[in-house]
Design a protein around this motif. Structure first.
Motif, PDB file in Angstrom:
ATOM      1  N   ALA A 281       0.819  -1.215   0.000  1.00 14.36           N
ATOM      2  CA  ALA A 281       0.000   0.000   0.000  1.00 14.36           C
ATOM      3  C   ALA A 281       0.853   1.266   0.000  1.00 14.36           C
ATOM      4  N   GLY A 282       2.175   1.109  -0.114  1.00 11.15           N
ATOM      5  CA  GLY A 282       3.071   2.260  -0.164  1.00 11.15           C
ATOM      6  C   GLY A 282       3.780   2.582   1.132  1.00 11.15           C
ATOM      7  N   GLY A 283       3.601   1.729   2.146  1.00 10.46           N
ATOM      8  CA  GLY A 283       4.247   1.967   3.423  1.00 10.46           C
ATOM      9  C   GLY A 283       5.693   1.491   3.444  1.00 10.46           C
ATOM     10  N   ARG A 284       6.373   1.783   4.539  1.00 15.64           N
ATOM     11  CA  ARG A 284       7.779   1.397   4.706  1.00 15.64           C
ATOM     12  C   ARG A 284       7.897   0.423   5.878  1.00 15.64           C
ATOM     13  N   LEU A 285       8.875  -0.461   5.782  1.00 13.05           N
ATOM     14  CA  LEU A 285       9.053  -1.508   6.781  1.00 13.05           C
ATOM     15  C   LEU A 285       9.244  -0.933   8.187  1.00 13.05           C
ATOM     16  N   HIS A 286      10.051   0.106   8.312  1.00  8.33           N
ATOM     17  CA  HIS A 286      10.388   0.611   9.648  1.00  8.33           C
ATOM     18  C   HIS A 286       9.167   1.162  10.374  1.00  8.33           C
ATOM     19  N   GLN A 287       8.136   1.563   9.643  1.00  8.92           N
ATOM     20  CA  GLN A 287       6.930   2.083  10.284  1.00  8.92           C
ATOM     21  C   GLN A 287       6.259   1.011  11.147  1.00  8.92           C
ATOM     22  N   VAL A 288       6.465  -0.235  10.797  1.00  8.88           N
ATOM     23  CA  VAL A 288       5.919  -1.352  11.568  1.00  8.88           C
ATOM     24  C   VAL A 288       6.959  -1.903  12.535  1.00  8.88           C
ATOM     25  N   THR A 289       8.156  -2.161  12.047  1.00 10.42           N
ATOM     26  CA  THR A 289       9.141  -2.874  12.866  1.00 10.42           C
ATOM     27  C   THR A 289       9.705  -2.036  14.003  1.00 10.42           C
ATOM     28  N   ARG A 290       9.564  -0.716  13.944  1.00 12.34           N
ATOM     29  CA  ARG A 290      10.066   0.095  15.065  1.00 12.34           C
ATOM     30  C   ARG A 290       9.363  -0.273  16.369  1.00 12.34           C
ATOM     31  N   HIS A 291       8.159  -0.814  16.271  1.00 12.71           N
ATOM     32  CA  HIS A 291       7.425  -1.219  17.465  1.00 12.71           C
ATOM     33  C   HIS A 291       7.820  -2.613  17.945  1.00 12.71           C
ATOM     34  N   MET A 292       8.613  -3.323  17.150  1.00 13.38           N
ATOM     35  CA  MET A 292       8.939  -4.717  17.450  1.00 13.38           C
ATOM     36  C   MET A 292      10.354  -4.891  17.978  1.00 13.38           C
ATOM     37  N   LEU A 293      11.082  -3.795  18.153  1.00  9.68           N
ATOM     38  CA  LEU A 293      12.501  -3.894  18.508  1.00  9.68           C
ATOM     39  C   LEU A 293      12.715  -4.597  19.848  1.00  9.68           C
ATOM     40  N   GLY A 294      11.807  -4.398  20.792  1.00 12.52           N
ATOM     41  CA  GLY A 294      11.979  -4.985  22.119  1.00 12.52           C
ATOM     42  C   GLY A 294      11.343  -6.343  22.293  1.00 12.52           C
ATOM     43  N   LEU A 295      10.899  -6.961  21.210  1.00  9.71           N
ATOM     44  CA  LEU A 295      10.147  -8.217  21.302  1.00  9.71           C
ATOM     45  C   LEU A 295      10.920  -9.307  22.032  1.00  9.71           C
ATOM     46  N   PHE A 296      12.231  -9.365  21.828  1.00  9.86           N
ATOM     47  CA  PHE A 296      13.029 -10.446  22.433  1.00  9.86           C
ATOM     48  C   PHE A 296      13.942  -9.939  23.540  1.00  9.86           C
ATOM     49  N   ASP A 317      14.195  -0.405   0.011  1.00 13.83           N
ATOM     50  CA  ASP A 317      13.803  -1.726  -0.505  1.00 13.83           C
ATOM     51  C   ASP A 317      13.629  -2.765   0.595  1.00 13.83           C
ATOM     52  N   ALA A 318      13.645  -2.353   1.853  1.00 14.19           N
ATOM     53  CA  ALA A 318      13.562  -3.304   2.964  1.00 14.19           C
ATOM     54  C   ALA A 318      12.200  -3.981   2.989  1.00 14.19           C
ATOM     55  N   GLY A 319      12.230  -5.298   3.196  1.00 10.88           N
ATOM     56  CA  GLY A 319      10.993  -6.071   3.242  1.00 10.88           C
ATOM     57  C   GLY A 319      11.023  -7.069   4.380  1.00 10.88           C
ATOM     58  N   PRO A 320      10.038  -7.942   4.462  1.00  8.05           N
ATOM     59  CA  PRO A 320       9.913  -8.869   5.590  1.00  8.05           C
ATOM     60  C   PRO A 320      11.041  -9.889   5.687  1.00  8.05           C
ATOM     61  N   GLU A 321      11.842 -10.022   4.619  1.00 11.37           N
ATOM     62  CA  GLU A 321      12.986 -10.934   4.730  1.00 11.37           C
ATOM     63  C   GLU A 321      13.924 -10.492   5.852  1.00 11.37           C
TER      64      GLU A 321
END
Length: 339
Positions: A281-296, A317-321
Motif C-alpha cells: 500500500a506504499g508503506g515502509r518496513l520501519h513504520q511497523v518494525t520500530r514497534h517490534m525492537l523490544g520483542l526479544f 527496498d527493505a521487506g519482511p525478509e
C-alpha cells in the motif's frame, strides 16, 4: 441516544489495558500487540477533537478490525466538539471513547485540554455528558491524581464525583500528579511520586465506579496484585512497549485465565502478511518494525535482532525478509531453546 452498543466485553478486557502513548501506540503497534494478547484492551494515541471536527483528519481513525477490543482516546475541551468527535469514533467502530485529562505536554496545555482539565472538573463533567449523549459506545476518562499544587486527596474525589454524576462509569487514574510548569512531559512520567494507595482509597470511596490504575506498573505480578487488592483494571504503558513479550505473551493466561501463552517467534512471523500488505500500500518496513525492537528483550539473540531491524528497516527496498534474518539470530543464538 439509544442504549449503548456493546460489541465486546470491555470492562472485562480492561482488566489489563495498554496505555495510549503518543508516537507509539499507532495502528501498527496495536496490531502487533493484539497478536501478543488476544484479550487485553488497546488504546489509540490521543487524537484531538479539533483535528477530526475542524481538520477532517479522518485517517486518524483508521484501524484494523483485528485490533478489537480497541478504544479511541480523544483530546479536547469543547463539549460540543468532543461530542462530534465521539460520534465519529463510535461510527468508525471503536469499542470505547476515552477523554484525556492527563497529558501534560505544552501543546496540550495551549489547547486547554489534557491534564489542565484537572483544574476544571465542572467543564470535564459537561464534556463527558455531551460525549455520552452523542455516542452509542461507552465514554470513559483518563486522569491524573491532580496537577501542580493541588491536594490530590481533596481534588481527586471531587473530580471523580463530578464525572460519575455526568454518567461516566469507568475511569483510569494515572497515580501521579502532573506539573504543568517546570517539568517536561518525559519528566512528568517519572519525577512526580507515585501514590498507588490513593487510587486504592478511591475504589473504596467509589465502589460502584470501575477504576483502573496506571503508572509505574512493570510486571504482570504487580498488575495481578492490584486486581487482587480490589481494583477493576490495570493499565500498563512503557513496560508493555519496551518489553512487549514480557508483559503481553502471558497476559491472557495470568490476567484472563486462558490456557496458554503466545509465542514471540510465532507472533513475529504472523506479522509478515501484515507487513507485506503495508508495503504493497506504499508503506515502509520501519513504520511497523520500530514497534517490534523490544520483542526479544532479555533473550539470547535480542541484540542482533534489534540491530538488524534498526539498521536495515529504513532502506527503501527493505521487506519482511529482514524479519527472517533477525529471527535466525534468535533461533540460532547460544542458549536459545530449539523449536
Amino acid at each position: 441516544m439509544s442504549e449503548k452498543k456493546k460489541v465486546h466485553d470491555i470492562p472485562r478486557a480492561s482488566r489489563l489495558s495498554i496505555a495510549p502513548m503518543m508516537d507509539w501506540t499507532d495502528r501498527h503497534c496495536r496490531y502487533f500487540h493484539r497478536l501478543l494478547s488476544r484479550q487485553s484492551l488497546l488504546y489509540t494515541e490521543m487524537v484531538t477533537a479539533p483535528a477530526l471536527v475542524r481538520g477532517g483528519a479522518m485517517h486518524l481513525l483508521e484501524f484494523d478490525p483485528a485490533e478489537h477490543p480497541v478504544a479511541l482516546q480523544l483530546g479536547g475541551s469543547d463539549p460540543q466538539e468532543l461530542a462530534q468527535a465521539a460520534r465519529l469514533g463510535a461510527d468508525a467502530g471503536y469499542d470505547e471513547i476515552n477523554l484525556n485529562c492527563g497529558c501534560p505536554s505544552d501543546r496540550v496545555q495551549s489547547g486547554t485540554f489534557g491534564a489542565v482539565l484537572m483544574k476544571d472538573s465542572a467543564l470535564v463533567s459537561e464534556c463527558v455528558a455531551a460525549m455520552i449523549e452523542a455516542s452509542d459506545v461507552e465514554v470513559t476518562v483518563k486522569c491524573r491524581i491532580g496537577v501542580d499544587d493541588q491536594d490530590p486527596a481533596h481534588v481527586l474525589p471531587e473530580f471523580l464525583s463530578r464525572v460519575a454524576a455526568a454518567g461516566c462509569g469507568r475511569v483510569i487514574i494515572h497515580a501521579r500528579k502532573a506539573w504543568l510548569q517546570g517539568l517536561s512531559p518525559k519528566e512528568n512520567r517519572d519525577v512526580p511520586p507515585l501514590d498507588h494507595d490513593l487510587v486504592l482509597r478511591m475504589k473504596a470511596l467509589f465502589p460502584g465506579l470501575h477504576i483502573s490504575i496506571n503508572g509505574g506498573i512493570t510486571s504482570l505480578d504487580q498488575a495481578r496484585g492490584f486486581l487482587d487488592a480490589g481494583l477493576d483494571g490495570v493499565m500498563v504503558g512503557r513496560a508493555a512497549y519496551h518489553h512487549p513479550a514480557e508483559i503481553l505473551c502471558a497476559a491472557d493466561r495470568v490476567i484472563f485465565g486462558a490456557a496458554s501463552d503466545s509465542d514471540p517467534v510465532e507472533v513475529a512471523r504472523a506479522m509478515i502478511p501484515y507487513i507485506n500488505a503495508h508495503i504493497a500500500a506504499g508503506g515502509r518496513l520501519h513504520q511497523v518494525t520500530r514497534h517490534m525492537l523490544g520483542l526479544f528483550a532479555g533473550r539470547p539473540g535480542a541484540r542482533a535482532w534489534r540491530r538488524i531491524l534498526s539498521e536495515g528497516a529504513h532502506r527503501p527496498d527493505a521487506g519482511p525478509e529482514l524479519l527472517e534474518q533477525g529471527l535466525e539470530q534468535i533461533e540460532l543464538a547460544p542458549g536459545a531453546t530449539a523449536v
